[in-house]
Design a protein around this motif. Structure first.
Motif, PDB file in Angstrom:
ATOM      1  N   PHE A 105       0.814  -0.983  -0.214  1.00 49.69           N
ATOM      2  CA  PHE A 105      -0.025   0.054   0.095  1.00 49.69           C
ATOM      3  C   PHE A 105       0.753   1.281  -0.070  1.00 49.69           C
ATOM      4  O   PHE A 105       0.604   2.150  -0.591  1.00 49.69           O
ATOM      5  CB  PHE A 105      -0.861  -0.063   1.364  1.00 49.69           C
ATOM      6  N   ALA A 106       1.982   1.332   0.672  1.00 47.73           N
ATOM      7  CA  ALA A 106       2.945   2.446   0.771  1.00 47.73           C
ATOM      8  C   ALA A 106       3.418   2.513  -0.709  1.00 47.73           C
ATOM      9  O   ALA A 106       3.550   3.948  -1.022  1.00 47.73           O
ATOM     10  CB  ALA A 106       4.055   2.140   1.635  1.00 47.73           C
ATOM     11  N   VAL A 107       3.684   1.646  -1.255  1.00 44.20           N
ATOM     12  CA  VAL A 107       4.371   1.746  -2.893  1.00 44.20           C
ATOM     13  C   VAL A 107       3.391   2.356  -3.773  1.00 44.20           C
ATOM     14  O   VAL A 107       3.441   3.119  -4.642  1.00 44.20           O
ATOM     15  CB  VAL A 107       5.009   0.588  -3.263  1.00 44.20           C
ATOM     16  N   LYS A 108       1.866   1.670  -3.457  1.00 46.23           N
ATOM     17  CA  LYS A 108       1.018   2.028  -4.189  1.00 46.23           C
ATOM     18  C   LYS A 108       0.428   3.525  -4.129  1.00 46.23           C
ATOM     19  O   LYS A 108       0.266   4.412  -4.896  1.00 46.23           O
ATOM     20  CB  LYS A 108      -0.382   1.305  -3.871  1.00 46.23           C
ATOM     21  N   ALA A 109       0.638   4.140  -2.771  1.00 46.33           N
ATOM     22  CA  ALA A 109       0.354   5.432  -2.200  1.00 46.33           C
ATOM     23  C   ALA A 109       1.159   6.510  -3.218  1.00 46.33           C
ATOM     24  O   ALA A 109       0.906   7.582  -3.304  1.00 46.33           O
ATOM     25  CB  ALA A 109       0.385   5.738  -0.831  1.00 46.33           C
ATOM     26  N   ARG A 110       2.216   5.868  -3.513  1.00 46.55           N
ATOM     27  CA  ARG A 110       3.506   6.745  -3.990  1.00 46.55           C
ATOM     28  C   ARG A 110       3.239   6.799  -5.598  1.00 46.55           C
ATOM     29  O   ARG A 110       3.971   7.367  -6.584  1.00 46.55           O
ATOM     30  CB  ARG A 110       4.952   6.303  -3.766  1.00 46.55           C
ATOM     31  N   GLY A 111       2.336   6.112  -6.269  1.00 42.00           N
ATOM     32  CA  GLY A 111       1.990   5.929  -7.571  1.00 42.00           C
ATOM     33  C   GLY A 111       2.524   4.792  -8.176  1.00 42.00           C
ATOM     34  O   GLY A 111       2.842   4.715  -9.507  1.00 42.00           O
ATOM     35  N   GLY A 112       3.063   3.714  -7.425  1.00 41.77           N
ATOM     36  CA  GLY A 112       3.679   2.628  -7.946  1.00 41.77           C
ATOM     37  C   GLY A 112       2.901   1.586  -8.768  1.00 41.77           C
ATOM     38  O   GLY A 112       1.581   1.474  -8.326  1.00 41.77           O
ATOM     39  N   THR A 113       3.264   0.842  -9.597  1.00 39.00           N
ATOM     40  CA  THR A 113       2.780  -0.241 -10.278  1.00 39.00           C
ATOM     41  C   THR A 113       2.767  -1.542  -9.705  1.00 39.00           C
ATOM     42  O   THR A 113       3.399  -1.561  -8.511  1.00 39.00           O
ATOM     43  CB  THR A 113       3.313  -0.129 -11.695  1.00 39.00           C
ATOM     44  N   PRO A 114       1.804  -2.221 -10.066  1.00 38.13           N
ATOM     45  CA  PRO A 114       1.871  -3.843  -9.242  1.00 38.13           C
ATOM     46  C   PRO A 114       3.399  -4.315  -9.510  1.00 38.13           C
ATOM     47  O   PRO A 114       3.865  -4.970  -8.523  1.00 38.13           O
ATOM     48  CB  PRO A 114       1.157  -4.609 -10.497  1.00 38.13           C
ATOM     49  N   GLU A 115       4.138  -4.044 -10.437  1.00 37.42           N
ATOM     50  CA  GLU A 115       5.483  -4.374 -10.695  1.00 37.42           C
ATOM     51  C   GLU A 115       6.389  -3.914  -9.331  1.00 37.42           C
ATOM     52  O   GLU A 115       7.315  -4.411  -8.844  1.00 37.42           O
ATOM     53  CB  GLU A 115       6.140  -4.426 -11.822  1.00 37.42           C
ATOM     54  N   MET A 117       5.339  -2.692  -6.666  1.00 41.40           N
ATOM     55  CA  MET A 117       4.931  -3.209  -5.376  1.00 41.40           C
ATOM     56  C   MET A 117       5.663  -4.448  -4.939  1.00 41.40           C
ATOM     57  O   MET A 117       6.147  -4.845  -3.995  1.00 41.40           O
ATOM     58  CB  MET A 117       3.417  -3.400  -5.199  1.00 41.40           C
ATOM     59  N   LEU A 118       5.690  -5.466  -6.036  1.00 40.03           N
ATOM     60  CA  LEU A 118       6.268  -6.801  -5.877  1.00 40.03           C
ATOM     61  C   LEU A 118       7.969  -6.738  -5.793  1.00 40.03           C
ATOM     62  O   LEU A 118       8.439  -7.250  -5.086  1.00 40.03           O
ATOM     63  CB  LEU A 118       6.022  -7.597  -7.065  1.00 40.03           C
ATOM     64  N   ALA A 119       8.382  -5.587  -6.642  1.00 35.78           N
ATOM     65  CA  ALA A 119       9.794  -5.449  -6.236  1.00 35.78           C
ATOM     66  C   ALA A 119      10.387  -5.062  -4.929  1.00 35.78           C
ATOM     67  O   ALA A 119      10.889  -5.422  -4.212  1.00 35.78           O
ATOM     68  CB  ALA A 119       9.928  -4.296  -7.284  1.00 35.78           C
ATOM     69  N   MET A 120       9.475  -4.149  -4.448  1.00 37.07           N
ATOM     70  CA  MET A 120       9.442  -3.734  -2.880  1.00 37.07           C
ATOM     71  C   MET A 120       9.500  -4.857  -1.847  1.00 37.07           C
ATOM     72  O   MET A 120      10.148  -5.035  -1.308  1.00 37.07           O
ATOM     73  CB  MET A 120       8.704  -2.614  -2.607  1.00 37.07           C
ATOM     74  N   ILE A 244      11.378 -17.696 -12.727  1.00 37.40           N
ATOM     75  CA  ILE A 244      12.443 -16.893 -13.290  1.00 37.40           C
ATOM     76  C   ILE A 244      12.840 -15.787 -12.006  1.00 37.40           C
ATOM     77  O   ILE A 244      11.982 -15.221 -11.444  1.00 37.40           O
ATOM     78  CB  ILE A 244      11.613 -15.483 -14.231  1.00 37.40           C
ATOM     79  N   PRO A 245      14.304 -15.897 -11.771  1.00 38.11           N
ATOM     80  CA  PRO A 245      14.724 -15.356 -10.541  1.00 38.11           C
ATOM     81  C   PRO A 245      14.580 -13.992 -10.877  1.00 38.11           C
ATOM     82  O   PRO A 245      14.860 -13.276 -11.839  1.00 38.11           O
ATOM     83  CB  PRO A 245      16.146 -15.818 -10.596  1.00 38.11           C
ATOM     84  N   PHE A 246      14.119 -13.239  -9.636  1.00 36.25           N
ATOM     85  CA  PHE A 246      13.890 -11.472  -9.889  1.00 36.25           C
ATOM     86  C   PHE A 246      13.119 -11.218 -11.016  1.00 36.25           C
ATOM     87  O   PHE A 246      13.621 -10.223 -11.739  1.00 36.25           O
ATOM     88  CB  PHE A 246      15.335 -10.900  -9.939  1.00 36.25           C
ATOM     89  N   ARG A 247      12.143 -11.986 -11.298  1.00 35.47           N
ATOM     90  CA  ARG A 247      11.353 -11.413 -12.578  1.00 35.47           C
ATOM     91  C   ARG A 247      10.536 -10.031 -12.305  1.00 35.47           C
ATOM     92  O   ARG A 247      10.562  -9.343 -13.477  1.00 35.47           O
ATOM     93  CB  ARG A 247      10.176 -12.311 -12.372  1.00 35.47           C
ATOM     94  N   TYR A 248      10.426  -9.721 -11.075  1.00 32.07           N
ATOM     95  CA  TYR A 248       9.902  -8.075 -10.964  1.00 32.07           C
ATOM     96  C   TYR A 248      11.097  -7.308 -10.307  1.00 32.07           C
ATOM     97  O   TYR A 248      10.641  -6.193 -10.135  1.00 32.07           O
ATOM     98  CB  TYR A 248       8.723  -8.388 -10.093  1.00 32.07           C
ATOM     99  N   GLY A 249      12.287  -7.707 -10.220  1.00 26.77           N
ATOM    100  CA  GLY A 249      13.473  -6.874 -10.012  1.00 26.77           C
ATOM    101  C   GLY A 249      13.355  -7.005  -8.102  1.00 26.77           C
ATOM    102  O   GLY A 249      12.544  -7.310  -7.738  1.00 26.77           O
ATOM    103  N   ILE A 250      14.120  -5.995  -7.549  1.00 19.95           N
ATOM    104  CA  ILE A 250      14.042  -5.958  -6.206  1.00 19.95           C
ATOM    105  C   ILE A 250      14.205  -4.250  -5.829  1.00 19.95           C
ATOM    106  O   ILE A 250      14.738  -3.557  -6.419  1.00 19.95           O
ATOM    107  CB  ILE A 250      15.023  -6.653  -5.233  1.00 19.95           C
ATOM    108  N   ASP A 251      13.716  -3.877  -4.882  1.00 23.21           N
ATOM    109  CA  ASP A 251      13.594  -2.638  -4.310  1.00 23.21           C
ATOM    110  C   ASP A 251      13.791  -2.698  -2.477  1.00 23.21           C
ATOM    111  O   ASP A 251      13.562  -3.693  -2.286  1.00 23.21           O
ATOM    112  CB  ASP A 251      12.306  -1.836  -4.524  1.00 23.21           C
ATOM    113  N   PHE A 252      13.991  -1.450  -1.959  1.00 18.39           N
ATOM    114  CA  PHE A 252      14.240  -1.575  -0.529  1.00 18.39           C
ATOM    115  C   PHE A 252      13.899  -0.381   0.034  1.00 18.39           C
ATOM    116  O   PHE A 252      14.159   0.870  -0.710  1.00 18.39           O
ATOM    117  CB  PHE A 252      15.624  -1.908  -0.287  1.00 18.39           C
TER     118      PHE A 252
END
Length: 466
Positions: A105-115, A117-120, A244-252
């Motif tokens: 939800f925090a990522v979504k509130a910043r305008g983030g896409t589903p991808e 959110m999953l990366a985070m 597929i490893p890291f299909r959506y990338g990673i964030d922190f």
């Protein structure tokens, strides 16, 4: 070598080191999968539905099954120091749902896409697994910080804070719009709850173990009769997909990480309890070097498997306690059966069509089942608390921890004026109640035993004067 199926004094047909023939092994494995498959895939369904991940849900469900298979193999097989070597099934943990949804939800509130959110989410979980890996080396000392009181409070708050998610689906789902609370939705949810209760009190143990799945199936049948199942989107995705490893990338994000890290600490304690119960049922020692080695290896496997889960695009894994009941019911404690379970789950993970099939489950049907599951989590926490003597000190620890934890759940806007980092940490009920419980446990003094004189004088002082 296969062992003769003679029942041991502990009631086991096959012990930990026995190798049952393929027939009994397959039958026992199927029963373990039936007992755990709903728990494995439901977190992905709930997270995907609440965060609006849409087309990604079948793949997330498939990866939940795939990673559970790999993780179960590691836990049962014990590779070097990694794994307990017990028949212990790994699956997606419900404990992380609240923190994961908060991060999404925090990522979504910043305008983030589903991808995004999953990366985070996967980035936070990947870094967080290091916490459990490190803790596995100091398992003997965890009990001094995470007491039964703290664990009971946290598990209770996890269950209670998730009830809103389950009840929203029960009423029709977050995106139901004007149909939210439709009487038919409520009826479907109640039908599922009723079915789960009927099956849970059945005389046959296997029926009781499959109560949640049976409730979902019955609910879907009723929904189909009422025309509430939409099959138009079924089969539109790929039939087979490779991990597929890291299909959506990673964030922190550090602020979002703290609740996740805290939950890995709680998970380590839960795993200790699950593996201890497993050892008891399997007739294995629950003290001494072998026992400690298994506990350390099991928690280490929990951490590593959660890391693999993040890499392969699914959510943290942990040991499943319901499978201890299957061992007790079947009399089969052989770790060899775990290899069959692992193989079946891994193969299922290559077929996202299974996830597509599960998307056909109407929200009220899923909500009825998850409402029971989340309520059960809260009850498990209450049971832990009930094992403790609720003295004045523990009563205040519980009161303040529950008050703050449930307070931010009921009034989330209360933290909106805080700095972002502080808000992200303390707006999560699990973290706030857990940290409060730990702090108060360290600060509040232990009750002092009454002196012999006080015990004699006290009744005299309570007598009325003349």
């Amino acid at each position: 070598m296969a062992q003769n199926p003679a029942i041991s004094p502990s009631g086991l047909i096959y012990g930990l080191d026995d190798t049952p023939p393929p027939g009994p092994s397959t039958l026992a494995a199927i029963q373990h999968i039936l007992a755990s498959v709903v728990g494995i895939v439901t977190p992905a369904l709930v997270i995907g539905g609440v965060l609006g991940l849409g087309e990604h849900i079948p793949y997330l469900v498939a990866m939940s099954l795939f990673v559970s298979g790999v993780a179960t193999f590691i836990q049962c097989r014990r590779i070097g120091p990694v794994g307990s070597g017990l028949l212990s099934v790994q699956g997606t943990s419900f404990a992380f749902l609240g923190a994961i949804l908060a991060a999404g939800f925090a990522v979504k509130a910043r305008g983030g896409t589903p991808e995004d959110m999953l990366a985070m989410i996967f980035g936070l979980c990947l870094v967080g697994c290091v916490v459990e890996i490190v803790l596995s080396r100091f398992v003997e000392r965890l009990g001094r910080i995470i007491t039964p009181t703290v664990t009971g409070i946290v598990i209770t708050v996890i269950g209670l804070s998730l009830v809103k998610v389950g009840f929203t689906d029960f009423a029709g789902g977050a995106n139901a719009g004007e149909t939210l609370g439709d009487p038919v939705n409520l009826l479907l949810g109640l039908v599922v709850i009723a079915a789960v209760l009927v099956l849970s009190f059945h005389k046959r143990p296997m029926v009781r173990i499959s109560a949640i799945m049976g409730g979902l199936v019955f609910g879907c049948l009723v929904a189909a009769l009422l025309g509430r199942i939409d099959v138009s989107a079924f089969g539109t995705g790929p039939f087979v997909a490779l991990p597929i490893p890291f299909r959506y990338g990673i964030d922190f994000d550090l602020g979002l990480f703290v609740p996740i890290a805290f939950l890995y600490l709680i998970t380590a304690i839960e795993t200790t309890g699950d593996l201890t119960a497993n050892s008891v049922i399997a007739g294995e020692p629950v003290k001494g070097p072998l026992y400690i080695s298994r506990i350390k290896g099991g928690i280490l496997a929990d951490g590593i498997n959660s890391g693999l889960a993040a890499i392969f695009n699914t959510f943290p894994n942990t040991t499943f306690s319901q499978n201890n009941g299957v061992i007790q019911m079947t009399g089969v404690a052989s770790r060899h059966v775990g290899l069959y379970i692992a193989a079946i789950l891994t193969v299922l993970g290559f077929f996202p069509i299974i996830g597509n099939l599960l998307l056909l489950v109407p929200k009220p049907v899923l909500g009825g089942a998850t409402l029971v599951l989340f309520g059960t989590i809260a009850v498990a926490g209450i049971r832990i608390l009930a094992t403790q003597e609720i003295d004045r000190r523990r009563a205040y620890i519980m009161a303040v921890s529950f008050g703050l934890g449930l307070g931010v759940t009921l009034v989330p806007e209360a933290t909106q004026q805080l700095p972002d980092f502080v808000r992200q940490v303390f707006a999560t009920p699990i973290t706030l109640s857990g940290l409060t419980a730990i702090l108060l446990s360290l600060v509040l003094p232990e009750p002092q035993p009454e002196s012999p004189r006080a015990a004699v004088v006290a009744p005299m002082e309570s007598e009325p004067t003349t």
